[in-house]
Design an enzyme around this catalytic site. Structure first.
Site, PDB file in Angstrom:
ATOM      1  N   ALA A 144     -49.712 -79.095   2.191  1.00 33.17           N
ATOM      2  CA  ALA A 144     -51.086 -79.292   1.710  1.00 33.17           C
ATOM      3  C   ALA A 144     -51.732 -80.275   2.694  1.00 33.17           C
ATOM      4  O   ALA A 144     -51.186 -80.520   3.772  1.00 33.17           O
ATOM      5  CB  ALA A 144     -51.070 -79.813   0.281  1.00 33.17           C
ATOM      6  N   MET A 191     -51.998 -83.526   3.123  1.00 32.89           N
ATOM      7  CA  MET A 191     -51.254 -84.670   3.675  1.00 32.89           C
ATOM      8  C   MET A 191     -50.127 -84.208   4.592  1.00 32.89           C
ATOM      9  O   MET A 191     -49.945 -84.724   5.694  1.00 32.89           O
ATOM     10  CB  MET A 191     -50.682 -85.529   2.541  1.00 32.89           C
ATOM     11  N   ARG A 247     -43.540 -74.042   0.210  1.00 31.36           N
ATOM     12  CA  ARG A 247     -43.092 -73.069  -0.800  1.00 31.36           C
ATOM     13  C   ARG A 247     -43.873 -71.770  -0.690  1.00 31.36           C
ATOM     14  O   ARG A 247     -43.312 -70.687  -0.688  1.00 31.36           O
ATOM     15  CB  ARG A 247     -43.249 -73.702  -2.192  1.00 31.36           C
ATOM     16  N   LYS A 306     -46.317 -82.765  -4.261  1.00 33.45           N
ATOM     17  CA  LYS A 306     -46.818 -83.442  -5.460  1.00 33.45           C
ATOM     18  C   LYS A 306     -45.721 -84.337  -6.031  1.00 33.45           C
ATOM     19  O   LYS A 306     -44.569 -83.897  -6.135  1.00 33.45           O
ATOM     20  CB  LYS A 306     -47.194 -82.373  -6.485  1.00 33.45           C
ATOM     21  N   ALA A 307     -46.088 -85.580  -6.386  1.00 30.88           N
ATOM     22  CA  ALA A 307     -45.084 -86.508  -6.923  1.00 30.88           C
ATOM     23  C   ALA A 307     -44.590 -86.007  -8.283  1.00 30.88           C
ATOM     24  O   ALA A 307     -45.332 -85.353  -9.013  1.00 30.88           O
ATOM     25  CB  ALA A 307     -45.693 -87.894  -7.051  1.00 30.88           C
ATOM     26  N   SER A 353     -50.146 -94.549   3.344  1.00 26.09           N
ATOM     27  CA  SER A 353     -51.515 -94.852   2.946  1.00 26.09           C
ATOM     28  C   SER A 353     -52.494 -94.466   4.043  1.00 26.09           C
ATOM     29  O   SER A 353     -52.166 -94.524   5.220  1.00 26.09           O
ATOM     30  CB  SER A 353     -51.660 -96.327   2.621  1.00 26.09           C
ATOM     31  N   GLY A 412     -54.902 -91.750   3.327  1.00 21.42           N
ATOM     32  CA  GLY A 412     -55.504 -90.449   3.005  1.00 21.42           C
ATOM     33  C   GLY A 412     -55.255 -89.448   4.110  1.00 21.42           C
ATOM     34  O   GLY A 412     -54.387 -89.644   4.972  1.00 21.42           O
ATOM     35  N   LYS A 464     -46.186 -99.721  -1.939  1.00 17.16           N
ATOM     36  CA  LYS A 464     -47.333 -98.787  -1.890  1.00 17.16           C
ATOM     37  C   LYS A 464     -48.074 -98.788  -3.228  1.00 17.16           C
ATOM     38  O   LYS A 464     -49.299 -98.730  -3.274  1.00 17.16           O
ATOM     39  CB  LYS A 464     -46.844 -97.367  -1.549  1.00 17.16           C
ATOM     40  N   HIS A 474     -50.127-101.846  -3.361  1.00 16.61           N
ATOM     41  CA  HIS A 474     -51.246-101.620  -2.431  1.00 16.61           C
ATOM     42  C   HIS A 474     -52.370-100.871  -3.155  1.00 16.61           C
ATOM     43  O   HIS A 474     -53.541-101.249  -3.074  1.00 16.61           O
ATOM     44  CB  HIS A 474     -50.750-100.818  -1.211  1.00 16.61           C
ATOM     45  N   ASN A 475     -52.015 -99.820  -3.866  1.00 12.39           N
ATOM     46  CA  ASN A 475     -53.032 -99.040  -4.568  1.00 12.39           C
ATOM     47  C   ASN A 475     -53.691 -99.852  -5.677  1.00 12.39           C
ATOM     48  O   ASN A 475     -54.888 -99.732  -5.912  1.00 12.39           O
ATOM     49  CB  ASN A 475     -52.424 -97.759  -5.148  1.00 12.39           C
ATOM     50  N   GLU A 512     -56.141-101.991  -4.161  1.00 10.97           N
ATOM     51  CA  GLU A 512     -57.273-101.133  -3.767  1.00 10.97           C
ATOM     52  C   GLU A 512     -58.215-100.922  -4.975  1.00 10.97           C
ATOM     53  O   GLU A 512     -59.438-100.992  -4.833  1.00 10.97           O
ATOM     54  CB  GLU A 512     -56.695 -99.800  -3.288  1.00 10.97           C
ATOM     55  N   LYS A 561     -55.664 -91.567 -10.314  1.00  7.46           N
ATOM     56  CA  LYS A 561     -54.483 -90.700 -10.269  1.00  7.46           C
ATOM     57  C   LYS A 561     -53.240 -91.383 -10.810  1.00  7.46           C
ATOM     58  O   LYS A 561     -52.154 -90.827 -10.761  1.00  7.46           O
ATOM     59  CB  LYS A 561     -54.253 -90.228  -8.835  1.00  7.46           C
ATOM     60  N   ARG A 574     -45.933-119.445 -33.043  1.00  7.62           N
ATOM     61  CA  ARG A 574     -44.715-118.621 -32.993  1.00  7.62           C
ATOM     62  C   ARG A 574     -43.590-119.285 -33.783  1.00  7.62           C
ATOM     63  O   ARG A 574     -42.801-118.637 -34.465  1.00  7.62           O
ATOM     64  CB  ARG A 574     -44.274-118.401 -31.538  1.00  7.62           C
TER      65      ARG A 574
END
Ligand code: NBP
Length: 476
Positions: free
Chosen positions: A7, A9, A30, A71-72, A124, A126, A178, A181-182, A185, A256, A442
Site C-alpha cells: 500500500a 507506505m 497479498r 495493517k497493524a 514516522s 507518512g 513511536k 511520538h504520536n 504529535e 487512528k 482513603r
C-alpha cells in the site's frame, strides 16, 4: 532485501530502499495486482516482483531481511506466520507498521524461538517520509541491528548531517517510542489548534492573516514542520465556495488510536501525560456531534469576539503560552518513555530519541536539539522541563501563559491542552499538594493508611472508633 505490503507506505519505502546504490528489492503483496502495478509504474527501481511467500524468500540473499508494511494487528500476525515458514534462523523480519508495543514484545518472543530475528520498528513521516527519508525507531536484538543498521541509515531522513535512526532498545522499545511520538504529535497539534482559535476569536483576524502569524512564528523558537503546515492549511481557499478551507472542513477530528494507546499506557505506568490526554480527549469531544448539538444552549459568557485590546500583544502572549505548553507535552512524553524503559527493562538513550525526531517525522523541530542537550548534560534528569534551557523559556512564558488560560476561561473559548499543561506545571511546583487530604479520605473509608511528614512508619486513624492514631501495616 524485501518488502511485504505494497500500500502507500510499503511501496514508498520499497522505492526508497531501491534508490540506494547496490540495493535490489524484492516485493510482495497479498493482492498480486498491486505488486504488478508498482513494478510497472517504477521500472527505474528494478524491483523483483514475487507472487508467493516462497518465491519472495527465494529472491532474498541471506541473511534475509524483510520489512513488513501491512495493517497493524491481525494482518501483521498473518504475514509473520507465513514468513517464519519460509525464512531460516539468522534471517530478520522487520515490522514497520504501527503495531502496539505489547504485540511486538509477544511477537519478538515467539519468533525468537524459531531462531529468526524479529524487529518492531516505528516509522514516522507518512508517505512522503517513507519515500524520501523517514525517522526510524527500530527495536529488536543487538544482533539484528548489526545487519539492519547500515540499511536503515541509508534510507532514513538526515538532520544536520546525521541519519534519523538509532537502535532504540530491545523487543518492543521501538514501537513504544513511536507510540509516544504520536502522542506528542497529538498534543502539538491540539496546542496549535487552540492557539489558532484564541487568535481568531480574540483578534478577529482571518485565517489568511493568521497564516502569516504562524509563518512568522516558524522563524523563531517554535520553528517546526507542524507550525509550517498550519500556515499552509490556513492560507488555503476552498475552490468551490471561495471561503477559507478551514471554514468548510467539518470540525470533527479523526484518530487512528496511537494517541489513545499513549494515554492508556501512561495510565498503567502511572505517568501524568495530561497534555497528551487532553489532546486525545479533545478529538473525542469534537467527534460527538449528537452531544455537541444538544449542548449548544448551555449557559456561558456572552460570545466575545475581537476582545483583545492590543492584538499584537495578545498574539505574542498566545505564542508564549503555546511554547510553554509544548515544553510540558514533550516533558510528559519523555517521562513516559523513561517510565516504559524502567518497566520493560530497555536501555533507551533519551537524547538520541530527540535527535532522530529532528528529521523525517511529523514533530520534527529545531527545539528537539534542546532536549538532546538537556539529556546530554544530565542523562538521569527526572523532569525534562527542569533543564536550564526550559526553565528560562518557562520563566519568560509563565505570566503570559496564565493570562491566556484566564482569558480562555473568561471568554468560554476552550483551551484544554493549554490549561491542563499549566495545571501540571503548577502541580509540579507546589510545595504541598492536596494529595494529603486524599490520603486522609482513603484512610477513612478503606483503612488504606498514610505516612507522616514528621516521622517514619505507616499510620491509620481509628476513624470509626476513638479516632486515635495507630501504627499500621503499609497497605498503599
Ligand atoms: P494499510 O495500513 O492500509 O494496509 C494495507 C496493506 O496491508 C496492503 O498491502 C494489504 O494487502 C495488507 N494486508 C491486509 Br489489510 N491484510 C493482510 C493479510 N491478512 N495478509 C497480508 N497482507 C495484508 O497500509 P499503509 O497505509 O501503507 O500502512 C502500512 C503500515 O504502516 C500500517 O501498519 C500503518 O499503520 C503504518 N504507518 C502508516 C503511516 C501513514 O502515514 N499511512 C505512517 C507510519 C506508519 P492487500 O493489498 O492484499 O489488501
Amino acid at each position: 532485501m524485501g518488502v511485504v505490503g505494497l500500500a502507500v507506505m510499503g511501496s514508498n519505502l520499497a522505492r526508497n530502499l531501491a534508490s540506494r546504490e547496490g540495493n535490489t528489492v524484492a516485493v510482495y503483496n497479498r493482492t498480486t495486482a498491486k505488486t504488478d502495478e508498482l513494478v510497472a509504474e517504477h521500472p527505474e527501481a528494478g524491483f523483483v516482483a514475487t507472487d508467493s511467500y516462497v518465491t519472495f524468500a527465494q529472491a532474498l540473499t541471506r541473511p534475509r531481511t524483510a520489512i513488513i508494511m501491512v495493517k497493524a494487528g491481525r494482518a501483521t500476525d498473518a504475514v509473520i506466520d507465513e514468513l517464519v515458514h519460509v525464512f531460516e534462523p539468522g534471517d530478520i523480519i522487520v515490522d514497520g507498521g504501527n503495531s502496539l508495543f505489547t504485540d511486538t514484545i509477544r511477537r519478538e518472543k515467539a519468533v525468537r524461538e524459531t531462531g529468526i530475528n524479529f524487529v518492531g520498528m516505528g516509522v514516522s513521516g507518512g508517505e512522503e517520509g517513507a519515500l524520501l527519508g523517514p525517522s526510524l525507531m527500530p527495536g529488536g536484538s543487538d544482533e539484528s541491528w548489526v545487519t539492519l543498521g547500515p540499511i536503515l541509515r541509508s534510507i532514513a531522513a538526515v538532520a544536520e548531517g546525521e541519519p534519523c535512526v538509532t537502535h532504540i532498545g530491545h523487543d518492543g522499545a521501538g514501537h513504544f517510542v513511536k507510540m509516544v511520538h504520536n502522542g506528542i504529535e497529538y498534543a502539538d497539534m491540539q496546542l496549535i489548534a487552540e492557539a489558532y482559535d484564541l487568535i481568531r476569536r480574540g483578534t478577529g483576524k482571518t485565517p489568511a492573516e493568521i497564516a502569516d502569524v504562524f509563518a512568522e512564528w516558524n522563524r523563531g523558537e517554535l520553528e517546526s514542520y507542524l507550525i509550517e503546515i498550519t500556515a499552509e492549511v490556513l492560507r488555503q481557499v476552498d475552490a468551490e465556495t471561495g471561503r477559507p478551507l478551514v471554514d468548510v472542513i467539518l470540525d470533527q477530528a479523526g484518530a487512528k488510536g496511537t494517541g489513545a494507546w499513549t494515554v492508556q499506557t501512561a495510565l498503567s505506568l502511572g505517568v501524568p501525560v495530561s497534555g497528551i490526554a487532553e489532546a486525545t480527549f479533545a478529538r473525542s469531544l469534537s467527534s460527538h456531534p449528537e452531544q455537541r448539538s444538544v449542548s449548544r444552549e448551555l449557559p456561558g459568557p456572552d460570545a466575545a469576539t475581537a476582545f483583545a485590546d492590543d492584538p499584537d500583544a495578545f498574539i505574542e502572549e498566545v505564542r508564549l503560552a503555546l511554547y510553554a505548553s509544548k515544553i510540558v507535552a514533550y516533558s510528559q512524553g519523555f517521562d513516559e518513555i523513561r517510565a516504559g524503559a524502567a518497566e520493560y527493562d530497555w536501555s533507551i538513550d533519551l537524547g538520541e530519541v530527540a535527535k532522530i525526531w529532528r528529521g523525517g517525522c511529523i514533530i520534527r523541530a529545531q527545539f528537539l536539539n534542546r532536549i538532546t542537550d538537556a539529556y546530554r548534560a544530565e542523562p538521569d534528569l527526572p523532569v525534562l522541563l527542569t533543564a536550564p534551557y526550559f526553565v528560562d523559556a518557562l520563566t519568560r512564558a509563565q505570566e503570559a501563559w496564565r493570562r491566556v488560560v484566564t482569558i480562555s476561561a473568561q471568554t468560554g473559548i476552550p483551551a484544554p491542552a493549554f490549561s491542563s499543561s499549566l495545571a501540571y506545571y503548577d502541580g509540579l511546583r507546589a510545595e504541598r499538594l492536596p494529595a494529603a487530604l486524599i490520603q486522609g479520605q482513603r484512610d477513612f473509608f478503606g483503612a488504606h493508611t498514610y505516612k507522616r511528614i514528621d516521622k517514619d512508619g505507616t499510620f491509620h486513624t481509628l476513624w470509626s472508633g476513638d479516632r486515635t492514631e495507630i501504627e499500621a501495616e503499609d497497605t498503599h
